[in-house]
Design a protein around this motif. Structure first.
Motif, mmCIF file in Angstrom:
data_model
loop_
_atom_site.group_PDB
_atom_site.id
_atom_site.type_symbol
_atom_site.label_atom_id
_atom_site.label_comp_id
_atom_site.label_asym_id
_atom_site.label_seq_id
_atom_site.Cartn_x
_atom_site.Cartn_y
_atom_site.Cartn_z
ATOM 1 N N PRO A 49 0.831 -1.215 0.000
ATOM 2 C CA PRO A 49 0.000 0.000 0.000
ATOM 3 C C PRO A 49 0.867 1.268 0.000
ATOM 4 N N THR A 50 0.392 2.262 -0.713
ATOM 5 C CA THR A 50 1.125 3.537 -0.817
ATOM 6 C C THR A 50 0.310 4.629 -0.134
ATOM 7 N N VAL A 51 0.966 5.408 0.727
ATOM 8 C CA VAL A 51 0.252 6.494 1.433
ATOM 9 C C VAL A 51 1.008 7.808 1.226
ATOM 10 N N PRO A 52 0.275 8.913 1.086
ATOM 11 C CA PRO A 52 0.954 10.209 0.978
ATOM 12 C C PRO A 52 1.470 10.658 2.341
ATOM 13 N N VAL A 53 2.690 11.177 2.398
ATOM 14 C CA VAL A 53 3.253 11.651 3.675
ATOM 15 C C VAL A 53 3.593 13.138 3.634
ATOM 16 N N TYR A 54 3.594 13.711 2.431
ATOM 17 C CA TYR A 54 3.968 15.145 2.315
ATOM 18 C C TYR A 54 3.326 15.708 1.054
ATOM 19 N N ASP A 55 2.703 16.873 1.167
ATOM 20 C CA ASP A 55 2.111 17.547 0.001
ATOM 21 C C ASP A 55 2.131 19.044 0.257
ATOM 22 N N LYS A 56 3.062 19.750 -0.349
ATOM 23 C CA LYS A 56 3.205 21.186 -0.097
ATOM 24 C C LYS A 56 3.849 21.853 -1.307
ATOM 25 N N ASP A 57 3.324 23.007 -1.720
ATOM 26 C CA ASP A 57 3.869 23.807 -2.836
ATOM 27 C C ASP A 57 4.022 22.972 -4.103
ATOM 28 N N GLY A 58 3.094 22.029 -4.325
ATOM 29 C CA GLY A 58 3.134 21.239 -5.552
ATOM 30 C C GLY A 58 4.039 20.022 -5.495
ATOM 31 N N VAL A 59 4.816 19.853 -4.392
ATOM 32 C CA VAL A 59 5.698 18.691 -4.252
ATOM 33 C C VAL A 59 5.000 17.648 -3.374
ATOM 34 N N THR A 60 4.869 16.433 -3.904
ATOM 35 C CA THR A 60 4.170 15.356 -3.189
ATOM 36 C C THR A 60 5.152 14.217 -2.939
ATOM 37 N N LEU A 61 5.069 13.641 -1.735
ATOM 38 C CA LEU A 61 5.927 12.513 -1.375
ATOM 39 C C LEU A 61 5.033 11.388 -0.869
ATOM 40 N N THR A 62 5.167 10.193 -1.483
ATOM 41 C CA THR A 62 4.382 9.043 -1.018
ATOM 42 C C THR A 62 5.335 7.974 -0.507
ATOM 43 N N LEU A 63 4.782 7.062 0.333
ATOM 44 C CA LEU A 63 5.610 6.054 0.993
ATOM 45 C C LEU A 63 4.952 4.689 0.849
ATOM 46 N N SER A 64 5.759 3.693 0.532
ATOM 47 C CA SER A 64 5.274 2.312 0.570
ATOM 48 C C SER A 64 6.336 1.456 1.261
ATOM 49 N N CYS A 65 5.900 0.391 1.932
ATOM 50 C CA CYS A 65 6.816 -0.444 2.727
ATOM 51 C C CYS A 65 6.735 -1.894 2.276
ATOM 52 N N GLU A 66 7.843 -2.567 2.418
ATOM 53 C CA GLU A 66 7.870 -3.999 2.133
ATOM 54 C C GLU A 66 8.739 -4.661 3.192
ATOM 55 N N ALA A 76 16.148 28.147 -3.387
ATOM 56 C CA ALA A 76 16.326 26.882 -2.674
ATOM 57 C C ALA A 76 15.219 26.719 -1.629
ATOM 58 N N PHE A 77 14.673 25.497 -1.527
ATOM 59 C CA PHE A 77 13.611 25.204 -0.558
ATOM 60 C C PHE A 77 14.038 24.021 0.295
ATOM 61 N N GLN A 78 13.596 24.034 1.559
ATOM 62 C CA GLN A 78 13.915 22.930 2.456
ATOM 63 C C GLN A 78 12.755 22.752 3.425
ATOM 64 N N ASP A 79 12.394 21.509 3.687
ATOM 65 C CA ASP A 79 11.298 21.241 4.611
ATOM 66 C C ASP A 79 11.548 19.874 5.255
ATOM 67 N N THR A 80 10.867 19.639 6.389
ATOM 68 C CA THR A 80 11.029 18.379 7.116
ATOM 69 C C THR A 80 9.660 17.771 7.384
ATOM 70 N N VAL A 81 9.567 16.444 7.277
ATOM 71 C CA VAL A 81 8.306 15.754 7.569
ATOM 72 C C VAL A 81 8.604 14.567 8.496
ATOM 73 N N GLN A 82 7.722 14.370 9.473
ATOM 74 C CA GLN A 82 7.859 13.264 10.440
ATOM 75 C C GLN A 82 6.906 12.149 10.027
ATOM 76 N N ILE A 83 7.423 10.930 9.905
ATOM 77 C CA ILE A 83 6.595 9.771 9.539
ATOM 78 C C ILE A 83 6.504 8.865 10.756
ATOM 79 N N ASP A 84 5.280 8.682 11.260
ATOM 80 C CA ASP A 84 5.076 7.890 12.483
ATOM 81 C C ASP A 84 4.477 6.513 12.201
ATOM 82 N N SER A 85 3.810 6.346 11.042
ATOM 83 C CA SER A 85 3.182 5.055 10.754
ATOM 84 C C SER A 85 3.648 4.566 9.391
ATOM 85 N N PHE A 86 3.881 3.265 9.281
ATOM 86 C CA PHE A 86 4.392 2.659 8.060
ATOM 87 C C PHE A 86 3.359 1.662 7.549
#
Length: 816
Positions: A700-717, A799-809
């Motif tokens: 399963p893939t879940v979104p973890v970050y979505d800001k200023d048009g940049v999207t980050l999704t996460l999947s685990c195996e 230049a842009f920089q941001d941080t995201v915390q992922i608590d669930s996988f």
């Protein structure tokens, strides 16, 4: 601490009073002493001694040299040294009855006080008294100070006094009061209503200074209140009369500047007319004749005249003016383009850029002059000329304009090359008179500035070539010759390799009607591709194109298949993993699956373009039938027709995916690399001997970050009891490309983390391609898993920089 700090100063004051630098030295002598200091340290010493003496003088109640001391302190302040201890002395001197002290006191207040200082409130009463003083010079001092540093509270308290002075008989005071009212309106917008009647009556004045102040005040009022703007539209005839008087008036030495009568007042009136005429038919009609008169009667040989003409042009273009007047305005801008002054040429192009959409034909008349500006030495003028030239390209002038733009591209500065190439591509796609012309133009750009084109250029050109089926022979010959000439331009080499791989048989045939016949042997073609593979200038992607092209030629030539087999086998041990994987898979096609090679490597179907600016992977070809799941045992081959493109996937042990032909590296065969990710890891092993992979449900893939048009999704195996592979996928939905994209991850101390190499560092605009980053985690102590990811990238030069915390996988808990 305070007393300790000042002890040396007191000591110095007592001893230094009788030396050459005494407190009574004139200001000029102090300036001379400061300027003659040889070092910064010596200058600081002179200033500290002088400040100590001034402080001591301020403490004496009866001091005749107060203004003299404050003047010296203000000079010290201008040099950047602290002078705040003089604030209260300013307040005392403003309250003095003597004009000489008041003058320096008010000057000190303007320099040392601002509305944030509480001391500024102490002078409110003094200003109020001085506004009613019998001397116009004292009133003027108070007006200037209030206009310079009056806070909102002071403005509210003193606004009635300013309104009274606006109606005074003295022109000198009215002029100052009008500019003071401008400051008050900026500080306290609602006080504008108070000044509107007086401002209207000032337009009947003859004094130019008062008129100038009145026009500035009315402009300020109209910009801040729509109701006031509507009310002052009735004053347009008065403003027109004032302006006409200035235009047709004879020589007046008092107001003449380079032959123009009071250009400062003219410019102010034109700006006000622009505001009053915007979106108003009646107001615009009332000023049309005047604007035509100014445009035709103003001398354009001097900078002063050009300033008035430029304001006239801006006013004409911003109001609802007649079409003839707009053409006249554009012609004035056209004359500006011929001016020797680069600043005038620059502002002309900025103005033309704004109106090219609404007055396209009028601007087109100056196309030749605009194109000539591309040859200007100044980089900023060049850039504006390029923007304007690209905006002027149309179906009727595409050939002539493109010729000029291609000449410019060959000699333009490096920082403009990418913009020029992108603009030429867009114009060619929009107005191309024929497909051959379109292909020739893009190839010319790739030959000239291949290193500066956008990433999607290669798939776009490949798509264009596949659709122009009658030009395949011409294109492959032209690209082959370009490849022999220069292999440094990577996009050109990639397209050339792709075409040689697809249409190599047409190249070897040699009978092309579109171009002069050239006899090319199989060895010549393979030599060219080997040169690309071995060149240090070739990027990994380019080598991938060349290797796949070499492989595809194995079904298009007859004599040199063994040479191709040896080239492919050499790269089976290549250090580049991507190239190695291709070579191993292609080698398998030569051995175990040789009977399927012709079907796998057949010519690509015509690629239909979904949307402008698509990139690899977004193109869809002809519909392909879905493949039935098939299990391949060792020693067996799937019983399917050999001519189906879908045989490619059966190589890997069966898949339920639908194959999408893509213009990615290597055409059809690219599926070997790109589609393996959708099946179990055992599929690749099946290629080399055969296993029975068990189909796994996709993670399963879940979104973890979505800001200023940049999207980050996460999947685990889950790999083992403590091992976990996390895949982060980034995409970019904005309209501008993102570069230098990096991901950094941090986990709790007891967890081991290994980040694999990302798939790239560029995110093309509008989600054209994605970047994936695999992170391998080992959690032997079974601690609660958390991960912090830092996202860094550059977009449009920032230049842009941001941080995201992922608590669930996702999938982790299920695996437990």
């Amino acid at each position: 601490m305070h007393t300790h700090k000042h002890k040396p100063i007191h000591k110095y004051t007592h001893t230094h009073t009788h030396t050459a630098m005494s407190p009574s030295v004139p200001l000029q002598e102090m300036i001379r002493a400061i300027r003659s200091a040889r070092t910064q340290c010596e200058e600081r010493g002179v200033i500290q001694r002088e400040c100590a003496a001034i402080r001591a003088q301020f403490r004496q109640s009866d001091n005749g040299g107060r203004s003299h001391n404050l003047a010296k302190l203000l000079y010290v302040h201008m040099l950047g040294y602290p002078a705040h201890f003089g604030q209260m002395e300013c307040v005392r001197m403003i309250a003095s009855p003597r004009y000489s002290e008041k003058r320096v006191g008010y000057l000190g207040a303007m320099m040392l006080l601002d509305e944030k200082q509480d001391a500024s409130l102490l002078i409110t009463n003094s200003i109020k008294n001085d506004l009613s003083h019998s001397s116009q010079h004292v009133q003027s001092l108070a007006l200037c100070t209030l206009a310079c540093m009056g806070s909102a509270e002071m403005c509210r308290d003193l606004a009635p006094e300013i309104d009274r002075l606006l109606r005074a008989s003295n022109s000198y005071i009215k002029k100052k009061a009008a500019l003071c009212a401008v400051h008050i309106v900026r500080k306290v917008q609602e006080l504008g209503e108070l000044f509107a009647p007086a401002a209207r009556s000032l337009l009947s004045e003859k004094n130019h200074g008062v008129l100038h102040g009145a026009v500035v005040l009315i402009t300020e009022l109209c910009e801040r209140s729509p109701e006031t703007l509507e009310r002052f539209r009735k004053a347009v005839p008065d403003l027109v009369q004032i302006m006409k008087g200035l235009v047709i008036s004879g020589y007046s030495p008092e107001h003449d500047v380079a032959g123009i009568s009071d250009p400062f007042l003219q410019v102010r009136i034109l700006r006000l007319l622009r505001i009053l005429g915007h979106n108003s038919e009646a107001a615009s009609d009332a000023m049309n004749d005047l604007l035509a008169q100014v445009a035709t009667n103003t001398d354009s040989t001097k900078t002063v005249g050009n300033a008035v003409l430029y304001e006239t042009v801006l006013t004409v273009l911003d109001i609802k003016s007649e079409s003839g007047l707009r053409v006249l305005a554009v012609n004035i801008l056209g004359r500006f383009l011929l001016n020797n002054d680069r600043n005038i040429r620059y502002i002309a192009m900025i103005s033309l850029q704004k109106i090219v959409g609404t007055d396209h034909n009028a601007v087109q008349r100056h196309r030749g002059t605009i194109v000539d500006c591309l040859k200007d030495q100044d980089a900023s003028v060049k850039r504006r000329a390029l923007d304007l030239s690209l905006a002027l390209v149309s179906a009727s002038n595409i050939r002539s304009m493109m010729k000029e733009l291609l000449i410019f591209l060959s000699s333009c500065p490096p920082e403009l090359r990418a913009q020029a190439a992108s603009g030429i591509f867009n114009a060619a796609e929009r107005y191309a008179p024929s497909q051959r012309w379109h292909i020739d133009t893009i190839l010319h750009v790739l030959t000239t500035a291949g290193g500066d084109v956008r990433d999607e250029t290669v798939p776009n050109l490949i798509q264009l070539i596949t659709t122009a089926s009658e030009l395949h022979c011409y294109t492959v010959h032209k690209l082959y010759r370009a490849l022999l000439t220069d292999i440094s331009q990577q996009p050109l080499v990639q397209v050339a390799c792709w075409c040689i791989g697809e249409y190599g048989d047409l190249l070897l045939r040699g009978d092309c009607q579109e171009t002069e016949p050239v006899q090319v042997s199989e060895d010549d073609v393979l030599d060219a591709l080997e040169t690309v593979l071995q060149s240090h200038m070739s990027s990994p992607a380019t080598r991938g194109f060349a290797l796949t092209a070499t492989m595809k030629l194995s079904t298009r030539i007859t004599d040199n298949v063994d040479r191709i087999r040896s080239i492919v086998s050499i790269y089976g041990s290549c250090i580049d993993v991507e190239l190695q994987q291709r070579a191993v898979e292609y080698n398998a096609l030569f051995k175990k699956y040789d009977h399927m090679r012709a079907a796998v490597l057949e010519r690509m179907p015509v690629i239909e373009k979904n949307s402008p600016g698509h990139t690899n992977g977004e193109s869809t070809g002809e519909p392909v039938r879905e493949i039935q799941p098939a299990k391949v045992k060792q020693g067996e081959l799937p019983q399917q027709p050999a001519n189906q493109v879908c045989d490619l996937l059966d190589l890997l042990g069966g898949s339920e995916e639908t194959l999408q032909p893509s213009p990615a590296v290597g055409g059809t065969a690219a599926g070997l690399t790109t589609n393996t990710a959708s099946t179990a890891g055992g599929d690749l092993l099946d290629l080399l001997g055969g296993f029975e992979p068990v189909p796994l449900a996709p993670a399963p893939t879940v979104p973890v970050y979505d800001k200023d048009g940049v999207t980050l999704t996460l999947s685990c195996e889950k790999q083992s009891d403590s091992g976990l592979t996390v895949t982060l996928t980034a995409s970019n939905s904005t309209d501008s490309d993102i570069s230098s994209f990096t991901l950094q991850a941090a986990v709790p101390k007891s967890v081991q983390l290994h980040m694999k190499a990302p798939s790239g560092d560029c995110l093309p605009a509008r989600g054209a391609a994605k970047v994936t980053q695999m992170v391998v985690l080992n959690n032997p102590n079974k601690v609660n898993l958390k991960m912090r990811v830092r996202i860094s990238y550059s977009s449009q030069g920032s230049a842009f920089q941001d941080t995201v915390q992922i608590d669930s996988f996702p999938g982790l808990s299920a695996a437990h």
